[in-house]
Design a protein around this motif. Sequence first.
Motif, mmCIF file in Angstrom:
data_model
loop_
_atom_site.group_PDB
_atom_site.id
_atom_site.type_symbol
_atom_site.label_atom_id
_atom_site.label_comp_id
_atom_site.label_asym_id
_atom_site.label_seq_id
_atom_site.Cartn_x
_atom_site.Cartn_y
_atom_site.Cartn_z
ATOM 1 N N ALA A 31 45.811 37.061 43.804
ATOM 2 C CA ALA A 31 46.993 36.579 44.530
ATOM 3 C C ALA A 31 46.616 36.277 45.982
ATOM 4 O O ALA A 31 47.127 35.315 46.574
ATOM 5 N N HIS A 32 45.714 37.055 46.540
ATOM 6 C CA HIS A 32 45.290 36.852 47.932
ATOM 7 C C HIS A 32 44.696 35.451 48.121
ATOM 8 O O HIS A 32 45.031 34.741 49.067
ATOM 9 N N THR A 33 43.824 35.048 47.210
ATOM 10 C CA THR A 33 43.207 33.723 47.300
ATOM 11 C C THR A 33 44.222 32.632 47.012
ATOM 12 O O THR A 33 44.232 31.590 47.673
ATOM 13 N N ASP A 34 45.090 32.858 46.032
ATOM 14 C CA ASP A 34 46.156 31.901 45.730
ATOM 15 C C ASP A 34 47.009 31.669 46.971
ATOM 16 O O ASP A 34 47.273 30.526 47.368
ATOM 17 N N ARG A 38 35.343 31.207 47.544
ATOM 18 C CA ARG A 38 34.213 32.143 47.678
ATOM 19 C C ARG A 38 34.472 33.182 48.765
ATOM 20 O O ARG A 38 34.174 34.353 48.594
ATOM 21 N N LYS A 39 35.003 32.737 49.899
ATOM 22 C CA LYS A 39 35.192 33.647 51.033
ATOM 23 C C LYS A 39 36.405 34.556 50.876
ATOM 24 O O LYS A 39 36.424 35.649 51.430
ATOM 25 N N MET A 40 37.409 34.127 50.111
ATOM 26 C CA MET A 40 38.622 34.929 49.980
ATOM 27 C C MET A 40 38.586 35.890 48.790
ATOM 28 O O MET A 40 39.235 36.931 48.821
ATOM 29 N N GLU A 41 37.846 35.547 47.757
ATOM 30 C CA GLU A 41 37.750 36.421 46.584
ATOM 31 C C GLU A 41 36.870 37.619 46.926
ATOM 32 O O GLU A 41 35.842 37.481 47.557
ATOM 33 N N GLY A 42 37.263 38.764 46.467
ATOM 34 C CA GLY A 42 36.471 39.963 46.724
ATOM 35 C C GLY A 42 35.221 40.025 45.867
ATOM 36 O O GLY A 42 34.150 40.395 46.323
ATOM 37 N N SER A 43 35.345 39.635 44.623
ATOM 38 C CA SER A 43 34.221 39.732 43.703
ATOM 39 C C SER A 43 34.405 38.726 42.580
ATOM 40 O O SER A 43 35.523 38.394 42.202
#
Length: 144
Positions: A5-8, A80-85
């Motif tokens: 959700a953070h990346t979305d 790439r930068k917003m996803e944790g893993s």
Amino acid sequence: MRLTAHTDYALRVLIFAAVAPDGLCRIEDISSAYGISKNHLVKVVRGLGEKGFLTTLRGRGGGLKLARSPQDIIVGDVVRKMEGSFAQAECFGAKNACVISPVCRLKGVLNQALQAYLAELDTVTLADLSGNNQALAELLSFVD
């Protein structure tokens, strides 16, 4: 592949900022347009600022704006930068206990799929998502 959700939300914030007529917008406006909690958006905006996608302006008449032009913001870079893993299965992690890992070919296939996914996102800019999109501007209440 499923985005957090953070990346979305990060992608939505960037689209909103790219469509904003004067280039400056407020978290309250983004929250209202998307129906997302302001508290969540504060964290997202902070992350986007730390990673160089947004600039924030404090004080009266402040808000947030893109730190660079929409043509220079690559969607794959944001993801790439917003996803944790990108660990898609246990075998991608440090605590891998899967007994077939030494001979399993699934990890390679999943990694190839992930690389293809990211490569496709690398072909798209924020300008591709937001530019010349009257319907988007209308939905975000920038046009009557």
